[in-house]
Scaffold this motif. Structure first.
Motif, short mmCIF file in Angstrom:
data_model
loop_
_atom_site.label_atom_id
_atom_site.label_comp_id
_atom_site.label_asym_id
_atom_site.label_seq_id
_atom_site.Cartn_x
_atom_site.Cartn_y
_atom_site.Cartn_z
N ARG A 84 0.82 -1.21 0.00
CA ARG A 84 0.00 0.00 0.00
C ARG A 84 0.85 1.26 0.00
O ARG A 84 0.54 2.25 -0.68
N PHE A 85 1.97 1.26 0.78
CA PHE A 85 2.73 2.50 0.97
C PHE A 85 4.10 2.50 0.31
O PHE A 85 4.69 3.57 0.12
N GLY A 86 4.66 1.33 0.01
CA GLY A 86 5.98 1.29 -0.63
C GLY A 86 7.14 1.37 0.32
O GLY A 86 8.28 1.61 -0.09
N PHE A 87 6.92 1.18 1.61
CA PHE A 87 7.98 1.12 2.62
C PHE A 87 7.44 0.32 3.80
O PHE A 87 6.23 0.13 3.95
N PRO A 88 8.33 -0.19 4.67
CA PRO A 88 7.89 -1.07 5.77
C PRO A 88 7.16 -0.31 6.88
O PRO A 88 7.39 0.90 7.08
N PHE A 89 6.32 -1.01 7.59
CA PHE A 89 5.66 -0.47 8.77
C PHE A 89 6.70 -0.31 9.88
O PHE A 89 7.40 -1.26 10.24
N ILE A 90 6.80 0.89 10.43
CA ILE A 90 7.78 1.18 11.48
C ILE A 90 7.06 1.69 12.72
O ILE A 90 6.19 2.56 12.63
N LEU A 91 7.45 1.15 13.85
CA LEU A 91 6.87 1.56 15.13
C LEU A 91 7.95 1.43 16.20
O LEU A 91 8.66 0.42 16.25
N ALA A 92 8.09 2.44 17.05
CA ALA A 92 9.00 2.34 18.20
C ALA A 92 8.35 1.40 19.21
O ALA A 92 7.40 1.78 19.89
N VAL A 93 8.84 0.18 19.29
CA VAL A 93 8.13 -0.87 20.02
C VAL A 93 8.49 -0.94 21.49
O VAL A 93 7.90 -1.75 22.22
N LYS A 94 9.44 -0.14 21.96
CA LYS A 94 9.84 -0.24 23.35
C LYS A 94 8.66 0.02 24.26
O LYS A 94 7.96 1.03 24.13
N GLY A 95 8.42 -0.91 25.20
CA GLY A 95 7.32 -0.78 26.13
C GLY A 95 5.99 -1.26 25.60
O GLY A 95 4.99 -1.20 26.29
N LYS A 96 5.95 -1.74 24.35
CA LYS A 96 4.70 -2.18 23.74
C LYS A 96 4.65 -3.70 23.67
O LYS A 96 5.68 -4.38 23.63
N THR A 97 3.46 -4.22 23.64
CA THR A 97 3.25 -5.66 23.51
C THR A 97 2.95 -5.99 22.06
O THR A 97 2.66 -5.11 21.24
N LYS A 98 2.97 -7.28 21.75
CA LYS A 98 2.65 -7.67 20.37
C LYS A 98 1.21 -7.32 20.02
O LYS A 98 0.90 -7.04 18.86
N GLN A 99 0.34 -7.30 21.04
CA GLN A 99 -1.05 -6.90 20.80
C GLN A 99 -1.13 -5.41 20.44
O GLN A 99 -1.88 -5.02 19.54
N ASP A 100 -0.33 -4.57 21.14
CA ASP A 100 -0.28 -3.14 20.83
C ASP A 100 0.18 -2.92 19.39
O ASP A 100 -0.37 -2.08 18.67
N ILE A 101 1.21 -3.67 19.01
CA ILE A 101 1.80 -3.50 17.67
C ILE A 101 0.81 -3.94 16.60
O ILE A 101 0.64 -3.27 15.57
N HIS A 102 0.15 -5.06 16.85
CA HIS A 102 -0.84 -5.57 15.88
C HIS A 102 -1.96 -4.56 15.68
O HIS A 102 -2.37 -4.28 14.54
N GLN A 103 -2.43 -3.95 16.78
CA GLN A 103 -3.51 -2.97 16.70
C GLN A 103 -3.06 -1.72 15.95
O GLN A 103 -3.80 -1.17 15.11
N ALA A 104 -1.82 -1.26 16.24
CA ALA A 104 -1.30 -0.07 15.55
C ALA A 104 -1.16 -0.32 14.05
O ALA A 104 -1.45 0.56 13.23
N LEU A 105 -0.75 -1.51 13.69
CA LEU A 105 -0.61 -1.86 12.27
C LEU A 105 -1.95 -1.83 11.56
O LEU A 105 -2.09 -1.28 10.46
N LEU A 106 -2.96 -2.38 12.21
CA LEU A 106 -4.30 -2.36 11.62
C LEU A 106 -4.81 -0.94 11.43
O LEU A 106 -5.38 -0.59 10.38
N GLU A 107 -4.61 -0.10 12.46
CA GLU A 107 -5.12 1.28 12.40
C GLU A 107 -4.39 2.10 11.35
O GLU A 107 -5.01 2.88 10.60
N ARG A 108 -3.08 1.94 11.26
CA ARG A 108 -2.31 2.78 10.34
C ARG A 108 -2.46 2.36 8.88
O ARG A 108 -2.15 3.13 7.98
N LEU A 109 -2.94 1.18 8.65
CA LEU A 109 -3.25 0.77 7.28
C LEU A 109 -4.34 1.64 6.65
O LEU A 109 -4.48 1.69 5.43
#
Length: 494
Positions: A111-136
């Motif tokens: 969709r965007f032409g570059f990888p999904f990037i998130l500063a994951v420190k302090g986050k859980t895999k559930q947090d990351i999964h949710q952020a990925l869904l929202e930012r899509l």
């Protein structure tokens, strides 16, 4: 850990080798930053390194973004990325979870032409999964800028892992921001049981069927200086995010008290946002009382219907700060505020200085109307969180102790009253170090002195100004009072 002096004295190649991994596989940023020395602080270094990226052309910025690995991938990445993803639980994904992350990452890249990037420190895999869904759901330009913001955050976290600001000149300034009136309500919190019983109070615990709290959150740290001086919001945690953070963590809190909730949230904040240095949380209880219910021909307390109490308020305050990787509680106390008590007789005020400025008459038996704020501190702050309920001091018990002492004592002054209330509280709860008071005298003015056939009188509100007192009762005061009482009892017995 390195200091700013260490970095400022390095040759360019050593500095490049030291900071080359701060931006993923982009050591050229570290090399360019060497020319921008001296660095006055970690924040100054971070600002200069991110400034290099911000000044770069679009193609170069895209290259920096594309150097980052896809979250959840099993492909080769830098040691820093490996550690960050491990701490977020991404290295231990179940096969189904791994396939889901792989699918979403591919969708994001397509969709965007570059990888999904998130500063994951302090986050859980559930947090990351949710952020990925929202930012899509975002537009490409928005995601391009968000990717850079996340890269700047990652860089700040990585710098903090290798650099200490110990020994630097700290600026003497007030610098903090936060969110107030964060209201959160929860049903069916774990009940508070097992508290110590005292003769002066019928309080046995709280069922916590309905719990309300009004939280104020204030954070600080050198990392936020650029937001004030340069309008750079790269490391700013929005106050709306603070609100959501507090409210959502009430769901995962497994304790029983407001004090424990603040302790839990403070640690979660500082664990999640490693660039925060300090946090102050104030939580004011919003009490609810069960209404009567007529069930099976008997009047009982409803388990479903509650009314919000409009009486005195209790609150807790907690301050925490980060020192390296250690979080220290620097202040914790609980208090009850605006406790309004009136005693209709048995109160006097006489023997004070009388001179040309004195118009107040002496009174040997007056109604006394006081407002009390009472706070208490524990010798061991862990006792405040009710991990051992028998060592927890409930606001309801402090309230009942205050009214009991007021009832028992022939009161020559408010000063004398609050001293004895403090001594009684410390006698009942030796785990406390001190009890502090802010009191106000709101004794009514007499309107009708005598009513035929009645011992009553008519009063009105006192005219301003009002008198006030501040006093802290210490453990030593309580011990002296205990010895004095024992000596008096011994003399009477003899």
């Amino acid at each position: 850990m390195l200091t700013m002096d260490d970095l400022n004295q390095m040759d360019t190649q050593t500095l490049t080798d030291t900071l080359g991994s701060i931006f993923e596989h982009s050591s050229w940023i570290a090399e360019k930053s060497a020319a921008l020395r001296p660095f006055s602080s970690l924040s100054d270094l971070h600002r200069k390194m991110t400034g290099i990226v911000k000044a770069a052309d679009r193609e170069t910025q895209l290259d920096v973004i594309n150097k980052h690995p896809r979250l959840g991938t099993k492909k080769t990445m830098s040691s820093e990325s490996i550690k960050e993803q491990q701490n977020a639980g991404l290295s231990k994904l179940e096969q189904q979870e791994y396939e889901e992350f792989l699918k979403l990452n591919e969708h994001y890249y397509d969709r965007f032409g570059f990888p999904f990037i998130l500063a994951v420190k302090g986050k859980t895999k559930q947090d990351i999964h949710q952020a990925l869904l929202e930012r899509l759901e975002n537009e490409r330009e928005s995601e391009f800028q968000q990717a850079l913001i996340e890269i700047y955050r990652i860089a700040r976290f990585r710098l903090a892992d290798i650099i200490t600001e110990k020994g630097e000149t700290q600026m003497k300034r007030t610098m903090s921001y936060g969110k107030g009136n964060v209201f959160a309500y929860r049903t069916f919190l774990k009940p508070l049981t097992g508290v110590k019983q005292i003769p002066e109070s019928s309080f046995t615990g709280r069922d916590n069927t309905v719990v309300g709290v009004d939280v104020t959150c204030e954070i600080g740290g050198d990392a936020f200086l650029p937001s004030f001086t340069d309008g750079d919001n790269t490391l700013v945690v929005a106050t709306d995010s603070m609100k959501n953070f507090i409210q959502r963590h009430l769901a995962s809190y497994e304790g029983t008290t407001t004090e424990g909730f603040l302790h839990y949230v403070a640690h979660r904040f500082l664990d999640t946002y490693s660039h925060m240095d300090t946090i102050t949380l104030t939580g004011e209880d919003i009490p609810f009382e069960a209404m009567p219910a007529y069930e099976e021909k008997e009047l009982t307390a409803s388990r479903l219907v509650f009314r919000r109490s409009r009486n005195e308020r209790s609150r807790s305050v907690l301050k925490a700060e980060r020192s390296g990787n250690t979080i220290t509680i620097t202040e914790q106390y609980s208090e009850i505020m605006d406790l309004q008590l009136v005693k209709v007789s048995g109160n006097s005020f006489a023997g004070f200085i009388r001179d040309e400025y004195t118009t107040l008459p002496e009174d040997g038996n007056r109604p006394l109307f006081v407002y009390l704020n009472i706070s208490w501190q524990y010798e061991n702050t862990n006792d405040a969180y009710a991990s051992d309920p028998a060592r927890y001091v409930a606001a309801e018990q402090v309230r009942d102790l205050a009214s009991t002492v007021f009832h028992e004592l022939e009161t020559p002054s408010i000063q004398h009253l609050i001293y004895h209330i403090g001594c009684r509280i410390l006698a009942r709860f030796p785990q406390l170090t001190d009890v502090s008071f802010q009191s106000q005298n709101h004794t009514w003015d007499t309107v009708v002195e005598e009513i035929p056939g009645s011992k009553g009188k008519v009063y009105t509100e006192p005219r301003p100004p009002f008198g006030f007192q501040r006093f802290t009762v210490t453990r030593e005061d309580a011990e002296k009072e205990k010895q004095k009482t024992a000596k008096t009892a011994g003399s009477l017995k003899a």
